[in-house]
Structures are given as structure tokens and as C-alpha cells.
Scaffold this motif. Structure first.
Motif, PDB file in Angstrom:
ATOM      1  N   LYS A 192      18.099  61.030 119.539  1.00  0.00           N
ATOM      2  CA  LYS A 192      18.581  60.357 120.746  1.00  0.00           C
ATOM      3  C   LYS A 192      19.171  58.992 120.368  1.00  0.00           C
ATOM      4  O   LYS A 192      18.912  58.477 119.279  1.00  0.00           O
ATOM      5  N   PRO A 193      19.964  58.412 121.262  1.00  0.00           N
ATOM      6  CA  PRO A 193      20.515  57.085 120.968  1.00  0.00           C
ATOM      7  C   PRO A 193      19.405  56.080 120.674  1.00  0.00           C
ATOM      8  O   PRO A 193      18.299  56.176 121.215  1.00  0.00           O
ATOM      9  N   ALA A 194      19.692  55.136 119.794  1.00  0.00           N
ATOM     10  CA  ALA A 194      18.703  54.121 119.428  1.00  0.00           C
ATOM     11  C   ALA A 194      18.264  53.345 120.661  1.00  0.00           C
ATOM     12  O   ALA A 194      19.091  52.958 121.497  1.00  0.00           O
ATOM     13  N   SER A 195      16.962  53.131 120.765  1.00  0.00           N
ATOM     14  CA  SER A 195      16.412  52.472 121.954  1.00  0.00           C
ATOM     15  C   SER A 195      16.414  50.952 121.850  1.00  0.00           C
ATOM     16  O   SER A 195      16.160  50.264 122.833  1.00  0.00           O
ATOM     17  N   ALA A 215      24.930  52.401 116.673  1.00  0.00           N
ATOM     18  CA  ALA A 215      25.100  52.861 118.056  1.00  0.00           C
ATOM     19  C   ALA A 215      25.513  54.326 118.098  1.00  0.00           C
ATOM     20  O   ALA A 215      25.226  55.040 119.070  1.00  0.00           O
ATOM     21  N   ASN A 216      26.184  54.771 117.042  1.00  0.00           N
ATOM     22  CA  ASN A 216      26.653  56.158 116.976  1.00  0.00           C
ATOM     23  C   ASN A 216      25.830  57.013 116.018  1.00  0.00           C
ATOM     24  O   ASN A 216      26.187  58.161 115.759  1.00  0.00           O
ATOM     25  N   ARG A 217      24.722  56.455 115.533  1.00  0.00           N
ATOM     26  CA  ARG A 217      23.961  57.168 114.513  1.00  0.00           C
ATOM     27  C   ARG A 217      23.454  58.521 115.001  1.00  0.00           C
ATOM     28  O   ARG A 217      23.447  59.505 114.255  1.00  0.00           O
ATOM     29  N   LYS A 219      24.791  60.566 117.002  1.00  0.00           N
ATOM     30  CA  LYS A 219      25.887  61.546 116.957  1.00  0.00           C
ATOM     31  C   LYS A 219      26.105  62.018 115.519  1.00  0.00           C
ATOM     32  O   LYS A 219      26.292  63.207 115.270  1.00  0.00           O
ATOM     33  N   MET A 220      26.114  61.064 114.598  1.00  0.00           N
ATOM     34  CA  MET A 220      26.284  61.399 113.182  1.00  0.00           C
ATOM     35  C   MET A 220      25.169  62.324 112.705  1.00  0.00           C
ATOM     36  O   MET A 220      25.424  63.359 112.079  1.00  0.00           O
ATOM     37  N   TYR A 221      23.941  61.961 113.038  1.00  0.00           N
ATOM     38  CA  TYR A 221      22.792  62.737 112.577  1.00  0.00           C
ATOM     39  C   TYR A 221      22.818  64.156 113.139  1.00  0.00           C
ATOM     40  O   TYR A 221      22.624  65.133 112.405  1.00  0.00           O
ATOM     41  N   ASN A 222      23.056  64.278 114.426  1.00  0.00           N
ATOM     42  CA  ASN A 222      23.053  65.600 115.050  1.00  0.00           C
ATOM     43  C   ASN A 222      24.193  66.470 114.536  1.00  0.00           C
ATOM     44  O   ASN A 222      24.043  67.691 114.386  1.00  0.00           O
ATOM     45  N   GLU A 223      25.332  65.842 114.220  1.00  0.00           N
ATOM     46  CA  GLU A 223      26.442  66.608 113.659  1.00  0.00           C
ATOM     47  C   GLU A 223      26.118  67.060 112.241  1.00  0.00           C
ATOM     48  O   GLU A 223      26.458  68.183 111.842  1.00  0.00           O
ATOM     49  N   GLU A 224      25.437  66.201 111.486  1.00  0.00           N
ATOM     50  CA  GLU A 224      25.080  66.570 110.114  1.00  0.00           C
ATOM     51  C   GLU A 224      24.062  67.710 110.084  1.00  0.00           C
ATOM     52  O   GLU A 224      24.156  68.618 109.251  1.00  0.00           O
ATOM     53  N   THR A 225      23.092  67.676 110.988  1.00  0.00           N
ATOM     54  CA  THR A 225      22.134  68.786 111.015  1.00  0.00           C
ATOM     55  C   THR A 225      22.824  70.071 111.470  1.00  0.00           C
ATOM     56  O   THR A 225      22.542  71.152 110.935  1.00  0.00           O
TER      57      THR A 225
END
Length: 284
Positions: A192-195, A215-217, A219-225
Motif C-alpha cells: 500500500k502507499p507509504a503511510s 511516493a510511488n514505491r 506501484k513499483m513493488y507491486n509491478e515487480e512482484t
């Protein structure tokens, strides 16, 4: 085909990874190269030195030591994980790292750190595991908020997971075609987005591009998985991960909890052992 090992970070979730890789080492599984992010780097380096059991051993021994990890260390040194204790005292005196074996092993070892100025990942091949290389390793694991940015080779660096959490694409780009990926979150995990972005903007205001990356991490993480499991479905990659959330604090100090997660990694490694052997042998 060059056979690679890709190691996600996750602080003390890395005990899971150590359990898996210890099983690999004990059963003679070798790779042409490995790339680690954060804890994946600091614990994964024991593969190249051929020291199974070392990561769980020193973590259980020193997790409760304030010099290893504590707010006291943070207030006194600027780093929650004490730089001198973790990257000098332990590997050189208290639980000696086998530098000679590291250097003799032909396996390549890379770490990922985040360029605070550019907000992009930096990949570094560590060939000698000398003081300079250990500083790169520290940079890869320097978590935001609780670490001083590491200045080395013209870069200002922080935790590699901020910009490339699962560097499978990087390894593919340098010729690794047969890769095993070890994750520390279960398959259905969605970041989820950083809190704490407000605090992030305040504390890292000197590095606006890194703040943007954070802020976009998610998105990056979910795309990489997604990419990892998509390639796994095609039989091009093996992805090993826990069946359920590991439920361990990023800065866990309880030796029993560390051992629990390590043993979960060992069980998972043993379950995957034959598949890994078959997968790697099919690569030639």
C-alpha cells in the motif's frame, strides 16, 4: 545460461531468506551470481563466503545489543543499526566473515542502493568484501528515517528497496537468464502507499526525487512482484516466498522469533529443493 539468485530485503524478514539459502548451501546448490537488496545483501553475502548458519547465529547473539540495533544507537550515532558494530566489529572480530573464501568464490555478488539525489537505483558489484564493499552493503541496508545517508564513490545513498525492491529485471539485463527469486512476503501481498509521506517529505526534503520515488514505491513493488510471478507461470523464473505473512518486526530482538522465521525459511527451502535443482539443471 547464467544462473542467478535475486534476494528481496525486508529487515528481519530476511531470516526467512537466510533459512532458504542455508538449505541451498548445505545441499550444494550454486549460482553464477546473486543480487541482494538491503537485508538480502547483508545476509545474502554469506552465500558467496560459504557460511551457512552465520546470519541467524550473529543476529540471535546480538539482536538485543544496543550497539547492533536500538534507538540509543540512533541518537548517539545517527544509525539505528550501528555502522561500526554491524560492519566492522561483527564481521572482523565477533563473528568473523570469511573474506578469503568470498574472494575465491567465482560467483558474482551485487547489491542495490538508492541514489538519494537522483531517486534511482544504483547497482554495485562487490568483489573483495573489503571496507569499501562493506560500506556499499551498509548503504543498501540504510533504512530511511533511522539511518544517515551513506556517501561513497560520489553518491549519497540509502536503502536499495526504496527504488528497486526486487531487481530481477536488472539481473536479466546483465545476462542472467535462469533466475531464482526469494521474496519475504507471501504471493498475495499487495503493498500500500507509504503511510508516513508527510514525515518523509520533511526528513528527506534535500532529496525531492527520492521522496517522489518513495511516493510511488508501492506501484513499483507491486509491478515487480507481478512481473516475477508472470515469469514464474511461464517457467522462466522460480519464485520462492512464505505461504503467509511472517509476522515479525523489522527490528525484532527476540531470538525465539528470529529462529522461528529462520526455520520457516529452512522448511520452505527443503520443500523447494528438488524443484530448484531441476530448474537450474535445465538451464545447462
Amino acid at each position: 545460461m547464467k544462473k542467478g539468485l535475486v534476494l528481496e530485503g525486508g529487515a528481519m524478514r530476511g531470516m526467512f531468506t537466510s533459512g532458504v539459502t542455508d538449505v541451498f548451501m548445505e545441499n550444494g546448490i550454486v549460482f553464477d551470481g546473486a543480487v541482494g537488496v538491503s537485508a538480502g545483501a547483508t545476509f545474502g553475502c554469506n552465500i558467496k563466503s560459504g557460511q551457512p548458519g552465520r546470519a541467524i547465529r550473529y543476529n540471535k547473539r546480538f539482536a538485543g545489543n544496543w550497539r547492533y540495533c536500538s534507538m540509543r544507537s540512533f541518537f548517539l550515532t545517527g544509525d539505528m543499526y550501528g555502522a561500526d558494530f554491524c560492519y566492522n566489529q561483527i564481521p572482523n572480530k565477533l563473528d568473523v566473515y570469511d573474506v578469503e573464501s568470498y574472494r575465491k568464490n567465482p560467483m558474482e555478488f551485487y547489491v542495490v542502493a538508492s541514489d538519494a539525489v537522483e531517486g534511482k537505483p544504483v547497482y554495485k558489484k562487490l568483489e573483495t568484501c573489503d571496507e569499501h564493499d562493506l560500506t556499499w552493503m551498509r548503504a543498501s541496508a540504510s533504512m530511511p528515517f533511522v539511518s544517515t545517508p551513506v556517501k561513497i564513490d560520489g553518491y549519497t545513498l540509502l536503502d536499495g528497496g526504496m527504488t528497486d525492491s526486487i531487481p530481477l529485471r536488472f539481473f536479466e539485463s546483465i545476462g542472467y537468464e535462469r533466475n531464482v527469486v526469494i521474496l519475504t512476503q507471501p504471493k498475495d501481498f499487495v503493498k500500500k502507499p507509504a503511510s508516513l509521506m508527510g514525515l518523509m517529505k520533511l526528513m528527506l526534503k534535500k532529496y525531492p526525487k527520492l521522496v517522489e520515488a518513495m511516493a510511488n514505491r508501492h506501484k513499483m513493488y507491486n509491478e515487480e512482484t507481478r512481473y516475477c510471478f508472470e515469469k514464474a507461470e511461464k517457467g522462466e523464473v522460480l519464485v520462492i516466498c512464505p505461504e503467509k505473512p511472517l509476522g515479525i518486526s523489522r527490528t525484532e530482538k527476540n531470538p525465539d522469533e528470529l529462529e522461528r522465521v529462520y526455520q520457516e525459511g529452512r522448511r520452505t527451502g527443503e520443500l523447494w529443493l528438488d524443484k530448484v535443482k531441476k530448474f537450474l539443471s535445465a538451464g545447462g
